[in-house]
Write a protein that holds these residues in place. Structure first.
Motif, PDB file in Angstrom:
ATOM      1  N   ASP A  13      37.611  41.112  36.526  1.00 28.92           N
ATOM      2  CA  ASP A  13      37.464  42.483  36.985  1.00 28.92           C
ATOM      3  C   ASP A  13      38.842  43.156  36.885  1.00 28.92           C
ATOM      4  O   ASP A  13      39.871  42.464  36.832  1.00 28.92           O
ATOM      5  N   ASP A  15      40.014  46.663  38.676  1.00 35.03           N
ATOM      6  CA  ASP A  15      40.507  47.296  39.909  1.00 35.03           C
ATOM      7  C   ASP A  15      40.305  46.404  41.130  1.00 35.03           C
ATOM      8  O   ASP A  15      39.180  46.018  41.446  1.00 35.03           O
ATOM      9  N   GLY A  16      41.379  46.073  41.811  1.00 37.54           N
ATOM     10  CA  GLY A  16      41.291  45.232  43.004  1.00 37.54           C
ATOM     11  C   GLY A  16      41.411  43.750  42.679  1.00 37.54           C
ATOM     12  O   GLY A  16      41.500  42.916  43.576  1.00 37.54           O
ATOM     13  N   THR A  17      41.385  43.422  41.372  1.00 34.10           N
ATOM     14  CA  THR A  17      41.525  42.022  40.951  1.00 34.10           C
ATOM     15  C   THR A  17      42.828  41.858  40.169  1.00 34.10           C
ATOM     16  O   THR A  17      43.748  41.183  40.629  1.00 34.10           O
ATOM     17  N   ASP A 169      36.432  38.594  40.824  1.00 27.84           N
ATOM     18  CA  ASP A 169      36.150  39.999  41.158  1.00 27.84           C
ATOM     19  C   ASP A 169      36.366  40.186  42.659  1.00 27.84           C
ATOM     20  O   ASP A 169      36.078  39.287  43.447  1.00 27.84           O
ATOM     21  N   ASP A 170      36.886  41.350  43.046  1.00 26.04           N
ATOM     22  CA  ASP A 170      37.133  41.578  44.473  1.00 26.04           C
ATOM     23  C   ASP A 170      35.893  42.066  45.214  1.00 26.04           C
ATOM     24  O   ASP A 170      35.908  42.151  46.439  1.00 26.04           O
TER      25      ASP A 170
HETATM   26 MG   LIG Z   1      37.109  45.539  41.565  1.00 21.88          MG
END
Ligand SMILES: [Mg+2]
Length: 229
Positions: A13, A15-17, A169-170
């Motif tokens: 992933d 964004d955020g990962t 993934d977040d």
């Molecule tokens: Mg994400």
């Protein structure tokens, strides 16, 4: 924790990962509502309405579509994102992890809900492309990762063996979707947004640092613990 001999494909992933979610949290919940009321000359209290409207689309393809929000809100989302683009950056040891993956050469695929406009903004600023064999956006596929159809469509364009695939993934809803599809190795992220507290995921192991899953590279704190033991 991960037997790398059993992994052919790593799905990541964005964004955020790989990237700090702080940019997105700040943009959608602070910067955009503030600029929206400024540009439309509304009173400051309307910021709350716009936040609620944004959040109501969470998890849908609209939520991830910059064109959708530009149309809906009557503003140029990409231009507004550029106003705070200095906040776009890699998470702590993401670069080390990507560098390691590149020499270990499993197939590395970005599987993201970010649309092509988001990618066009973020990829040049972060250098991610140098480390990726392919990029699959749910906007191209027509369904977000939260839906089973995404995984079938992903496999069409980028064949992978779910039993020999690691997906990081977040978003727990996305991890759940990947698990339902049959992806065997699943990891979450403990602190997707560097400005928000760490959290644990109930159903999945949440990574603190990518270093903790690399062979022969023990995080300092683990060495300390073993040293003391
Ligand atoms: Mg994400």
């Amino acid at each position: 924790m991960i037997d790398w001999r059993a992994i052919d494909t790593v799905l990541l992933d964005m964004d955020g990962t790989l990237l700090d979610l702080h940019f997105d949290s700040h943009f959608w919940l602070e910067h955009l509502p503030r600029r929206y009321v400024e540009l439309h000359r509304l009173d400051a209290a309307s910021q709350e309405d716009i936040r609620a409207r944004i959040i109501s689309e969470q998890g849908t393809l609209n939520w991830y579509s910059l064109a959708y929000w530009s149309r809906e809100l009557g503003v140029d989302i990409v231009a507004l994102k550029r106003e705070v683009q200095h906040l776009i950056g890699l998470r702590s040891d993401a670069l080390d992890f990507l560098t390691w993956l590149k020499q270990a050469h499993p197939r590395v695929v970005l599987a993201t809900n970010a649309d092509r406009e988001s990618l066009a903004l973020k990829l040049p600023l972060t250098g991610l492309e140098d480390f990726l064999d392919a990029i699959v956006s749910s906007a191209d596929v027509g369904v977000p990762k939260e839906a089973q159809e995404f995984w079938f469509a992903l496999q069409e364009v980028e064949p992978f063996d779910p039993a020999r695939t690691l997906f990081i993934d977040d978003n727990p809803a996305v991890l759940e979707s990947a698990r339902e599809f049959g992806i065997r190795h699943l990891l979450g992220i403990k602190q997707p947004d560097s400005r928000r507290p760490e959290r644990d995921l109930e159903e999945f192991i949440a990574l603190d640092r990518f270093a903790s899953i690399l062979p022969g590279e023990r995080p300092d704190d683990q060495q300390d613990q073993e040293g003391r033991a």
